[in-house]
Design a protein around this motif. Structure first.
Motif, PDB file in Angstrom:
ATOM      1  N   GLY A  87       0.829  -1.194   0.000  1.00  0.00           N
ATOM      2  CA  GLY A  87       0.000   0.000   0.000  1.00  0.00           C
ATOM      3  C   GLY A  87       0.867   1.249   0.000  1.00  0.00           C
ATOM      4  O   GLY A  87       1.984   1.244  -0.498  1.00  0.00           O
ATOM      5  N   CYS A  88       0.344   2.297   0.584  1.00  0.00           N
ATOM      6  CA  CYS A  88       1.076   3.566   0.625  1.00  0.00           C
ATOM      7  C   CYS A  88       2.335   3.390   1.455  1.00  0.00           C
ATOM      8  O   CYS A  88       2.269   3.040   2.631  1.00  0.00           O
ATOM      9  CB  CYS A  88       0.181   4.652   1.194  1.00  0.00           C
ATOM     10  SG  CYS A  88       0.922   6.272   1.111  1.00  0.00           S
ATOM     11  N   SER A  89       3.476   3.632   0.876  1.00  0.00           N
ATOM     12  CA  SER A  89       4.756   3.402   1.535  1.00  0.00           C
ATOM     13  C   SER A  89       5.216   4.601   2.349  1.00  0.00           C
ATOM     14  O   SER A  89       5.494   4.479   3.537  1.00  0.00           O
ATOM     15  CB  SER A  89       5.811   3.062   0.475  1.00  0.00           C
ATOM     16  OG  SER A  89       7.106   3.120   1.002  1.00  0.00           O
ATOM     17  N   HIS A  90       5.314   5.770   1.727  1.00  0.00           N
ATOM     18  CA  HIS A  90       5.863   6.932   2.414  1.00  0.00           C
ATOM     19  C   HIS A  90       5.459   8.212   1.688  1.00  0.00           C
ATOM     20  O   HIS A  90       4.972   8.171   0.570  1.00  0.00           O
ATOM     21  CB  HIS A  90       7.391   6.838   2.486  1.00  0.00           C
ATOM     22  CG  HIS A  90       8.059   6.861   1.152  1.00  0.00           C
ATOM     23  ND1 HIS A  90       8.206   5.724   0.375  1.00  0.00           N
ATOM     24  CD2 HIS A  90       8.613   7.872   0.440  1.00  0.00           C
ATOM     25  CE1 HIS A  90       8.827   6.042  -0.754  1.00  0.00           C
ATOM     26  NE2 HIS A  90       9.075   7.340  -0.740  1.00  0.00           N
ATOM     27  N   ILE A  91       5.706   9.325   2.364  1.00  0.00           N
ATOM     28  CA  ILE A  91       5.518  10.641   1.770  1.00  0.00           C
ATOM     29  C   ILE A  91       6.911  11.252   1.663  1.00  0.00           C
ATOM     30  O   ILE A  91       7.671  11.231   2.636  1.00  0.00           O
ATOM     31  CB  ILE A  91       4.625  11.539   2.643  1.00  0.00           C
ATOM     32  CG1 ILE A  91       3.279  10.868   2.901  1.00  0.00           C
ATOM     33  CG2 ILE A  91       4.427  12.900   1.992  1.00  0.00           C
ATOM     34  CD1 ILE A  91       2.460  11.562   3.973  1.00  0.00           C
ATOM     35  N   ALA A  92       7.258  11.776   0.500  1.00  0.00           N
ATOM     36  CA  ALA A  92       8.584  12.365   0.295  1.00  0.00           C
ATOM     37  C   ALA A  92       8.481  13.887   0.268  1.00  0.00           C
ATOM     38  O   ALA A  92       7.593  14.445  -0.379  1.00  0.00           O
ATOM     39  CB  ALA A  92       9.196  11.852  -1.007  1.00  0.00           C
ATOM     40  N   PHE A  93       9.404  14.525   0.986  1.00  0.00           N
ATOM     41  CA  PHE A  93       9.463  15.984   1.042  1.00  0.00           C
ATOM     42  C   PHE A  93      10.847  16.443   0.623  1.00  0.00           C
ATOM     43  O   PHE A  93      11.849  15.882   1.064  1.00  0.00           O
ATOM     44  CB  PHE A  93       9.213  16.503   2.460  1.00  0.00           C
ATOM     45  CG  PHE A  93       7.858  16.181   3.015  1.00  0.00           C
ATOM     46  CD1 PHE A  93       6.704  16.641   2.398  1.00  0.00           C
ATOM     47  CD2 PHE A  93       7.737  15.432   4.167  1.00  0.00           C
ATOM     48  CE1 PHE A  93       5.451  16.358   2.925  1.00  0.00           C
ATOM     49  CE2 PHE A  93       6.485  15.139   4.707  1.00  0.00           C
ATOM     50  CZ  PHE A  93       5.345  15.609   4.076  1.00  0.00           C
ATOM     51  N   SER A  94      10.908  17.488  -0.200  1.00  0.00           N
ATOM     52  CA  SER A  94      12.166  18.162  -0.473  1.00  0.00           C
ATOM     53  C   SER A  94      12.399  19.128   0.673  1.00  0.00           C
ATOM     54  O   SER A  94      11.474  19.833   1.096  1.00  0.00           O
ATOM     55  CB  SER A  94      12.092  18.943  -1.789  1.00  0.00           C
ATOM     56  OG  SER A  94      11.925  18.062  -2.876  1.00  0.00           O
ATOM     57  N   VAL A  95      13.626  19.157   1.199  1.00  0.00           N
ATOM     58  CA  VAL A  95      13.941  20.021   2.338  1.00  0.00           C
ATOM     59  C   VAL A  95      15.156  20.877   2.019  1.00  0.00           C
ATOM     60  O   VAL A  95      15.955  20.547   1.136  1.00  0.00           O
ATOM     61  CB  VAL A  95      14.184  19.198   3.629  1.00  0.00           C
ATOM     62  CG1 VAL A  95      12.941  18.401   4.010  1.00  0.00           C
ATOM     63  CG2 VAL A  95      15.384  18.274   3.492  1.00  0.00           C
ATOM     64  N   ILE A  96      15.300  21.965   2.771  1.00  0.00           N
ATOM     65  CA  ILE A  96      16.425  22.884   2.567  1.00  0.00           C
ATOM     66  C   ILE A  96      17.674  22.356   3.266  1.00  0.00           C
ATOM     67  O   ILE A  96      18.758  22.355   2.701  1.00  0.00           O
ATOM     68  CB  ILE A  96      16.058  24.289   3.072  1.00  0.00           C
ATOM     69  CG1 ILE A  96      14.925  24.851   2.215  1.00  0.00           C
ATOM     70  CG2 ILE A  96      17.269  25.213   3.038  1.00  0.00           C
ATOM     71  CD1 ILE A  96      14.273  26.090   2.782  1.00  0.00           C
ATOM     72  N   ASP A  97      17.530  21.910   4.516  1.00  0.00           N
ATOM     73  CA  ASP A  97      18.660  21.432   5.312  1.00  0.00           C
ATOM     74  C   ASP A  97      18.256  20.109   5.962  1.00  0.00           C
ATOM     75  O   ASP A  97      17.544  20.096   6.967  1.00  0.00           O
ATOM     76  CB  ASP A  97      19.028  22.480   6.360  1.00  0.00           C
ATOM     77  CG  ASP A  97      20.276  22.119   7.156  1.00  0.00           C
ATOM     78  OD1 ASP A  97      20.509  20.916   7.413  1.00  0.00           O
ATOM     79  OD2 ASP A  97      21.016  23.042   7.534  1.00  0.00           O
ATOM     80  N   ILE A  98      18.690  19.009   5.393  1.00  0.00           N
ATOM     81  CA  ILE A  98      18.261  17.693   5.843  1.00  0.00           C
ATOM     82  C   ILE A  98      18.738  17.383   7.270  1.00  0.00           C
ATOM     83  O   ILE A  98      18.024  16.754   8.046  1.00  0.00           O
ATOM     84  CB  ILE A  98      18.687  16.592   4.841  1.00  0.00           C
ATOM     85  CG1 ILE A  98      17.900  15.300   5.098  1.00  0.00           C
ATOM     86  CG2 ILE A  98      20.184  16.376   4.865  1.00  0.00           C
ATOM     87  CD1 ILE A  98      18.015  14.282   3.984  1.00  0.00           C
ATOM     88  N   ASP A  99      19.936  17.831   7.623  1.00  0.00           N
ATOM     89  CA  ASP A  99      20.451  17.558   8.968  1.00  0.00           C
ATOM     90  C   ASP A  99      19.592  18.247  10.027  1.00  0.00           C
ATOM     91  O   ASP A  99      19.223  17.631  11.031  1.00  0.00           O
ATOM     92  CB  ASP A  99      21.915  17.986   9.084  1.00  0.00           C
ATOM     93  CG  ASP A  99      22.808  17.155   8.165  1.00  0.00           C
ATOM     94  OD1 ASP A  99      22.785  15.916   8.283  1.00  0.00           O
ATOM     95  OD2 ASP A  99      23.506  17.749   7.324  1.00  0.00           O
ATOM     96  N   LYS A 100      19.263  19.513   9.813  1.00  0.00           N
ATOM     97  CA  LYS A 100      18.407  20.240  10.755  1.00  0.00           C
ATOM     98  C   LYS A 100      17.009  19.627  10.809  1.00  0.00           C
ATOM     99  O   LYS A 100      16.403  19.541  11.874  1.00  0.00           O
ATOM    100  CB  LYS A 100      18.313  21.721  10.375  1.00  0.00           C
ATOM    101  CG  LYS A 100      19.544  22.512  10.730  1.00  0.00           C
ATOM    102  CD  LYS A 100      19.342  23.978  10.427  1.00  0.00           C
ATOM    103  CE  LYS A 100      20.594  24.767  10.761  1.00  0.00           C
ATOM    104  NZ  LYS A 100      20.482  26.187  10.450  1.00  0.00           N
ATOM    105  N   THR A 101      16.493  19.202   9.660  1.00  0.00           N
ATOM    106  CA  THR A 101      15.162  18.603   9.625  1.00  0.00           C
ATOM    107  C   THR A 101      15.150  17.281  10.387  1.00  0.00           C
ATOM    108  O   THR A 101      14.214  17.004  11.150  1.00  0.00           O
ATOM    109  CB  THR A 101      14.689  18.401   8.168  1.00  0.00           C
ATOM    110  OG1 THR A 101      14.788  19.650   7.469  1.00  0.00           O
ATOM    111  CG2 THR A 101      13.259  17.913   8.114  1.00  0.00           C
ATOM    112  N   CYS A 102      16.185  16.482  10.222  1.00  0.00           N
ATOM    113  CA  CYS A 102      16.279  15.215  10.965  1.00  0.00           C
ATOM    114  C   CYS A 102      16.364  15.480  12.466  1.00  0.00           C
ATOM    115  O   CYS A 102      15.708  14.799  13.265  1.00  0.00           O
ATOM    116  CB  CYS A 102      17.490  14.401  10.498  1.00  0.00           C
ATOM    117  SG  CYS A 102      17.287  13.654   8.877  1.00  0.00           S
TER     118      CYS A 102
END
Length: 144
Positions: A87-102
């Motif tokens: 079924g639905c696996s995941h939602i993908a987002f483009s981010v500016i700063d992946i380290d800060k987002t994590c």
């Protein structure tokens, strides 16, 4: 046939908490409402349903719909969705700063599947993570 993607819906236990999480990621509230009656009961296939929704817009105007079923809540342990679920696996987002987002996702009670990894072609850094409800998210930072 299909003209465009309208929104992605996520059923949550706590709409306020989920809203705060996605708002902090950069989504803006577009519409919030409580629905009940014949129309929504017919659409979702649940009699006498009462559901509260929050529709959020990303900076690119794509939408996310958070739904909390007040009349028919599903009680289950929060389990981090595996990447190979049917079924639905995941939602993908483009981010500016992946380290800060994590870091933010961890601070908010989410979890990481992997730390940001550089793709083989060197064009993107990618991390899989889970929101506080266990929904699998893919974060992608484009490398310039």
């Amino acid at each position: 046939m299909i003209k465009n993607t309208r929104h992605t819906g996520i059923v949550v236990r706590d709409l306020d908490r989920a809203f705060r999480f996605y708002e902090a990621l950069g989504f803006k509230l577009w519409k919030r409402e409580v629905e009940s009656g014949d129309f929504i009961s017919t659409v979702v296939g649940i009699e006498n349903v009462k559901v509260e929704t929050a529709k959020l817009k990303a900076p690119d105007n794509s939408m996310l719909e958070l739904l909390q079923y007040h009349s028919h809540p599903k009680e289950k342990e929060i389990v981090n969705a595996p990447s190979n679920q049917l079924g639905c696996s995941h939602i993908a987002f483009s981010v500016i700063d992946i380290d800060k987002t994590c870091d933010f996702i961890l601070q908010q009670g989410g979890s990481l599947v992997n730390p940001p990894a550089l793709s083989a072609n060197g064009l993107v850094k990618v991390a899989y993570c889970h929101d506080p409800e266990g929904v699998l998210l893919e974060l992608v930072e484009e490398i310039m």
